[in-house]
Design a protein around this motif. Sequence first.
Motif, PDB file in Angstrom:
ATOM      1  N   CYS A  65       0.822  -1.212   0.000  1.00 38.51           N
ATOM      2  CA  CYS A  65       0.000   0.000   0.000  1.00 38.51           C
ATOM      3  C   CYS A  65       0.857   1.263   0.000  1.00 38.51           C
ATOM      4  N   VAL A  66       1.963   1.230   0.755  1.00 37.80           N
ATOM      5  CA  VAL A  66       2.884   2.363   0.751  1.00 37.80           C
ATOM      6  C   VAL A  66       3.430   2.581  -0.664  1.00 37.80           C
ATOM      7  N   GLY A  67       3.789   1.483  -1.332  1.00 38.35           N
ATOM      8  CA  GLY A  67       4.291   1.574  -2.700  1.00 38.35           C
ATOM      9  C   GLY A  67       3.237   2.101  -3.663  1.00 38.35           C
ATOM     10  N   ILE A  68       1.985   1.648  -3.486  1.00 39.50           N
ATOM     11  CA  ILE A  68       0.892   2.106  -4.353  1.00 39.50           C
ATOM     12  C   ILE A  68       0.664   3.601  -4.180  1.00 39.50           C
ATOM     13  N   ILE A  69       0.701   4.075  -2.929  1.00 35.70           N
ATOM     14  CA  ILE A  69       0.519   5.504  -2.677  1.00 35.70           C
ATOM     15  C   ILE A  69       1.631   6.307  -3.330  1.00 35.70           C
ATOM     16  N   ALA A  70       2.874   5.832  -3.193  1.00 32.16           N
ATOM     17  CA  ALA A  70       4.010   6.532  -3.797  1.00 32.16           C
ATOM     18  C   ALA A  70       3.880   6.579  -5.320  1.00 32.16           C
ATOM     19  N   ALA A  71       3.500   5.435  -5.915  1.00 28.80           N
ATOM     20  CA  ALA A  71       3.335   5.374  -7.371  1.00 28.80           C
ATOM     21  C   ALA A  71       2.187   6.273  -7.825  1.00 28.80           C
ATOM     22  N   SER A  72       1.109   6.291  -7.063  1.00 32.45           N
ATOM     23  CA  SER A  72      -0.051   7.121  -7.418  1.00 32.45           C
ATOM     24  C   SER A  72       0.310   8.603  -7.391  1.00 32.45           C
ATOM     25  N   ILE A  73       1.063   9.000  -6.379  1.00 40.50           N
ATOM     26  CA  ILE A  73       1.477  10.407  -6.283  1.00 40.50           C
ATOM     27  C   ILE A  73       2.365  10.791  -7.469  1.00 40.50           C
ATOM     28  N   ILE A  74       3.256   9.881  -7.852  1.00 40.70           N
ATOM     29  CA  ILE A  74       4.116  10.140  -9.017  1.00 40.70           C
ATOM     30  C   ILE A  74       3.275  10.315 -10.274  1.00 40.70           C
ATOM     31  N   LEU A  75       2.280   9.451 -10.448  1.00 38.75           N
ATOM     32  CA  LEU A  75       1.403   9.548 -11.619  1.00 38.75           C
ATOM     33  C   LEU A  75       0.592  10.841 -11.595  1.00 38.75           C
ATOM     34  N   LEU A  76       0.159  11.249 -10.412  1.00 41.84           N
ATOM     35  CA  LEU A  76      -0.595  12.496 -10.299  1.00 41.84           C
ATOM     36  C   LEU A  76       0.281  13.698 -10.642  1.00 41.84           C
TER      37      LEU A  76
END
Length: 231
Positions: free
Chosen positions: A113-124
């Motif tokens: 989940c931490v990785g998903i949040i980090a990846a999502s922020i990068i995509l945003l």
Amino acid sequence: MKIFCNFLGVLCAFCLMFILLVTSVEAVVYWTPGYFEKEYTKYDVAAAVDMEMDDLLDVTDEMMAYLKGDREDLHVPTIVGGEEREFFNEREIAHMEDVQGLFLGAIFLRRLCVGIIAASIILLVLAKSDIKHLLPKMICIGTGLFFFLIAALSLIISTDFTKYFIIFHKIFFDNDLWILDPSTDLLINIVPEPFFMDTAFRIAGTFAGSVLAVFFLCIFLLRRQKKHSGM
């Protein structure tokens, strides 16, 4: 693109809720000084298993280390009734292997989940989304929903803890090893149902508190942005 960005925001909110839930479990059972000793004293557990409190706490420390993967097995010699013996029998060890699997699985999912949040922020960021507004808004919505969900769930469980305790085990275990015999299995005596009730509600309270803290933080950020934009 807006729909995609909103989806990423909601995804971040749900991942954050899972992170807070798993962390709440850790906070209660690992980070609360003297928690087990207090509960054991409250329910006179040492007398129930005919052990000295220090020996009982040592066994508990080994059990909790095992759940985190810091110990290879649960062959724990101790003194019970004045005689040296293995605390856990084979059935208890087999059950605790399942419990360890759940715990380590939750820890892995939290890292995911931490990785998903980090990846999502990068995509945003790459999508040039207004993260300062989008994330607080989506997280605020997510935390609000989760708070009411956990409150409703806690209320339902409190009406018949035994019933939902059994349902929980039937959902997460595909065998009957969790059905322990008080006459032969010491594990059920060191974690009696009232102990589980206390722990479950303490976890729920910790989780609810953290969710509320995040919710009001997001509200504060959104209001400050609105105030600044109005200026």
